[in-house]
Design an enzyme around this catalytic site. Structure first.
Site, mmCIF file in Angstrom:
data_model
loop_
_atom_site.group_PDB
_atom_site.id
_atom_site.type_symbol
_atom_site.label_atom_id
_atom_site.label_comp_id
_atom_site.label_asym_id
_atom_site.label_seq_id
_atom_site.Cartn_x
_atom_site.Cartn_y
_atom_site.Cartn_z
ATOM 1 N N TYR A 59 36.053 20.131 30.520
ATOM 2 C CA TYR A 59 35.517 21.209 29.822
ATOM 3 C C TYR A 59 36.137 22.244 30.268
ATOM 4 C CZ TYR A 59 32.082 18.193 27.845
ATOM 5 O OH TYR A 59 31.451 17.193 27.173
ATOM 6 N N ARG A 62 38.601 22.654 27.506
ATOM 7 C CA ARG A 62 38.096 22.957 26.331
ATOM 8 C C ARG A 62 37.635 24.510 26.425
ATOM 9 N NH1 ARG A 62 34.913 19.466 24.201
ATOM 10 N NH2 ARG A 62 35.189 20.693 22.498
ATOM 11 N N GLN A 94 27.031 22.700 15.639
ATOM 12 C CA GLN A 94 27.368 21.465 16.768
ATOM 13 C C GLN A 94 28.435 21.777 17.677
ATOM 14 O OE1 GLN A 94 26.856 17.337 14.622
ATOM 15 N NE2 GLN A 94 27.535 18.728 13.167
ATOM 16 N N ILE A 96 30.774 24.165 20.419
ATOM 17 C CA ILE A 96 30.551 24.679 21.514
ATOM 18 C C ILE A 96 31.296 26.065 21.544
ATOM 19 C CG2 ILE A 96 29.654 22.504 22.792
ATOM 20 C CD1 ILE A 96 32.511 22.561 24.196
ATOM 21 N N ASP A 97 32.219 26.006 20.352
ATOM 22 C CA ASP A 97 32.901 27.415 20.521
ATOM 23 C C ASP A 97 31.975 28.463 20.213
ATOM 24 O OD1 ASP A 97 34.306 25.824 17.715
ATOM 25 O OD2 ASP A 97 33.154 27.874 17.671
ATOM 26 N N HIS A 112 24.211 21.941 20.586
ATOM 27 C CA HIS A 112 24.882 21.028 21.444
ATOM 28 C C HIS A 112 25.589 21.834 22.632
ATOM 29 C CE1 HIS A 112 25.867 17.620 18.262
ATOM 30 N NE2 HIS A 112 24.737 17.894 18.686
ATOM 31 N N CYS A 139 26.533 29.540 42.189
ATOM 32 C CA CYS A 139 25.772 29.921 41.245
ATOM 33 C C CYS A 139 25.301 31.658 41.451
ATOM 34 C CB CYS A 139 24.277 29.158 41.151
ATOM 35 S SG CYS A 139 22.997 30.248 40.112
ATOM 36 N N ASN A 204 33.635 19.690 2.886
ATOM 37 C CA ASN A 204 34.335 18.917 3.993
ATOM 38 C C ASN A 204 35.586 18.539 3.601
ATOM 39 O OD1 ASN A 204 33.253 18.089 6.363
ATOM 40 N ND2 ASN A 204 33.811 16.097 6.094
ATOM 41 N N GLU A 206 37.093 15.455 3.821
ATOM 42 C CA GLU A 206 37.142 14.267 3.577
ATOM 43 C C GLU A 206 35.674 13.829 3.333
ATOM 44 O OE1 GLU A 206 39.326 12.367 6.140
ATOM 45 O OE2 GLU A 206 38.227 12.841 7.738
HETATM 46 N N1 APR Z 1 38.084 21.640 6.844
HETATM 47 C C1 APR Z 1 36.812 20.993 6.407
HETATM 48 N N2 APR Z 1 36.442 19.884 7.258
HETATM 49 C C2 APR Z 1 37.383 19.493 8.041
HETATM 50 C C3 APR Z 1 38.497 19.860 8.326
HETATM 51 C C4 APR Z 1 38.792 21.209 7.878
HETATM 52 N N3 APR Z 1 40.216 21.947 7.922
HETATM 53 N N4 APR Z 1 39.420 19.166 9.433
HETATM 54 C C5 APR Z 1 38.551 18.045 9.684
HETATM 55 N N5 APR Z 1 37.189 18.165 8.843
HETATM 56 C C6 APR Z 1 36.412 17.312 8.782
HETATM 57 C C7 APR Z 1 36.754 15.785 8.926
HETATM 58 O O1 APR Z 1 36.775 15.254 7.829
HETATM 59 C C8 APR Z 1 35.399 15.397 9.596
HETATM 60 O O2 APR Z 1 34.659 14.653 8.743
HETATM 61 O O3 APR Z 1 35.311 17.441 10.014
HETATM 62 C C9 APR Z 1 34.788 16.409 10.397
HETATM 63 C C10 APR Z 1 34.759 16.369 11.916
HETATM 64 O O4 APR Z 1 33.939 15.384 12.252
HETATM 65 P P1 APR Z 1 33.970 15.104 14.063
HETATM 66 O O5 APR Z 1 35.207 14.968 14.418
HETATM 67 O O6 APR Z 1 33.168 13.679 13.969
HETATM 68 O O7 APR Z 1 33.065 16.131 14.413
HETATM 69 P P2 APR Z 1 31.691 16.464 14.357
HETATM 70 O O8 APR Z 1 31.115 16.041 13.108
HETATM 71 O O9 APR Z 1 31.615 17.871 14.526
HETATM 72 O O10 APR Z 1 30.998 15.670 15.620
HETATM 73 C C11 APR Z 1 29.728 15.736 15.705
HETATM 74 O O11 APR Z 1 29.927 14.448 17.853
HETATM 75 O O12 APR Z 1 31.187 14.054 19.285
HETATM 76 C C12 APR Z 1 30.059 14.571 19.202
HETATM 77 O O13 APR Z 1 28.890 16.487 20.177
HETATM 78 C C13 APR Z 1 30.106 16.147 19.435
HETATM 79 O O14 APR Z 1 29.198 17.992 18.159
HETATM 80 C C14 APR Z 1 29.777 16.888 18.210
HETATM 81 C C15 APR Z 1 29.411 15.880 17.180
#
Ligand code: APR
Length: 250
Positions: A59, A62, A94, A96-97, A112, A139, A204, A206
């Site tokens: 982290y 991160r 979701q 953390i940024d 999150h 702390c 999204n 995909e």
């Molecule tokens: N624009 C739009 N969508 C995008 C882009 C982009 N440039 N790049 C990637 N994606 C999509 C991918 O297709 C995918 O469906 O973003 C999604 C990212 O999915 P994950 O990597 O699974 O991330 P997320 O859904 O945020 O994960 C949820 O899981 O690991 C835990 O706590 C963590 O908050 C996180 C949670």
């Protein structure tokens, strides 16, 4: 006869995909974070108990990545939406940024946790934190070296769920941006919103695991899709917003 009513309450859910174009890695892509960091080691309370140094280092990296990143056009478009939308709006992220906030958004809820926050498990206080936790700093309140990343790990309860459920129950429109739909409870929000009569839209790169649950899915990079959608919304030229048609009465 078609009944038209004004769209007022919007809930937006964002995931790692919205920050991908800012250079922050997503989790489940081929080059995703979970490819080279086993989740159970770096994102569970058990992993932290077993090897706190490993988790703090993960982290700390991160946090440095977040500080070096910049908001992209998707964040900035949502910042504009927040400034100009007079109805209810809640951006549940979701992520953390802090790129939503640096993009100008204010009505943001980090379910999150946040990379730039440290949680003292001795006195249960939270502190803005830009530096490292790996060195075991004290702390600022109680002086104990019991600071952990203020992140919700697997097996822990996400933050402010009551507020999220309330907003979903009142939403006219639910929009999901850049998330794979792999993690609950966030992946279930679309069904909750739809069950309360909201229209649902997915933006999204995909198709996600939940795409079939949405009224509409638009595929492409968030940096292109989100500004276009916000323009439509604020200019009133898109379906399903700003005014929506109820199904014609029998
Ligand atoms: N624009 C739009 N969508 C995008 C882009 C982009 N440039 N790049 C990637 N994606 C999509 C991918 O297709 C995918 O469906 O973003 C999604 C990212 O999915 P994950 O990597 O699974 O991330 P997320 O859904 O945020 O994960 C949820 O899981 O690991 C835990 O706590 C963590 O908050 C996180 C949670």
């Amino acid at each position: 006869m078609q009944v038209m009513h004004a769209l007022r309450n919007i809930v937006i859910l964002s995931g790692a995909g919205i920050s991908a174009e800012s250079g922050l890695r997503t989790f489940r892509a081929e080059d995703g974070l979970w490819e080279d960091h086993p989740v159970e080691q770096v994102a569970t309370p058990e992993g932290f108990a077993r090897d706190p140094a490993l988790v703090q280092r993960f982290y700390d990296e991160r946090r440095a990545d977040v500080l070096a990143a910049r908001p992209n056009p998707a964040h900035e478009a949502l910042g504009r939406l927040d400034r100009e939308w007079t109805g209810e709006l809640l951006m549940v992220t979701q992520n953390i940024d802090d790129l939503h906030e640096r993009g100008g958004a204010r009505r943001v809820l980090h379910m999150h946790g946040e990379a730039l926050s440290a949680w003292c498990t001795a006195c249960d206080t939270r502190h803005r934190w830009d530096g490292r936790l790996g060195d075991g700093p004290a702390c600022p309140d109680c002086g104990e070296a019991m600071l952990r990343p203020d992140i919700v790990w697997f097996g822990e309860m996400p933050y402010r769920m009551d507020e999220i459920f309330d907003a979903l129950a009142r939403a006219d429109l639910f929009v999901s941006i850049g998330t794979s739909g792999a993690v609950y409870p966030a992946a279930g929000f679309v069904q909750q919103a739809a069950a309360h009569g909201a229209r649902t839209l997915e933006l999204n790169l995909e198709r996600s695991l939940g795409s079939r649950l949405f009224d509409e899915t638009r595929l492409g990079p968030a940096g292109e899709l989100v500004p276009r959608w916000v323009d439509e919304l604020l200019s009133g030229s898109s379906g399903p917003a700003p005014s929506m048609a109820d199904p014609p009465s029998e």
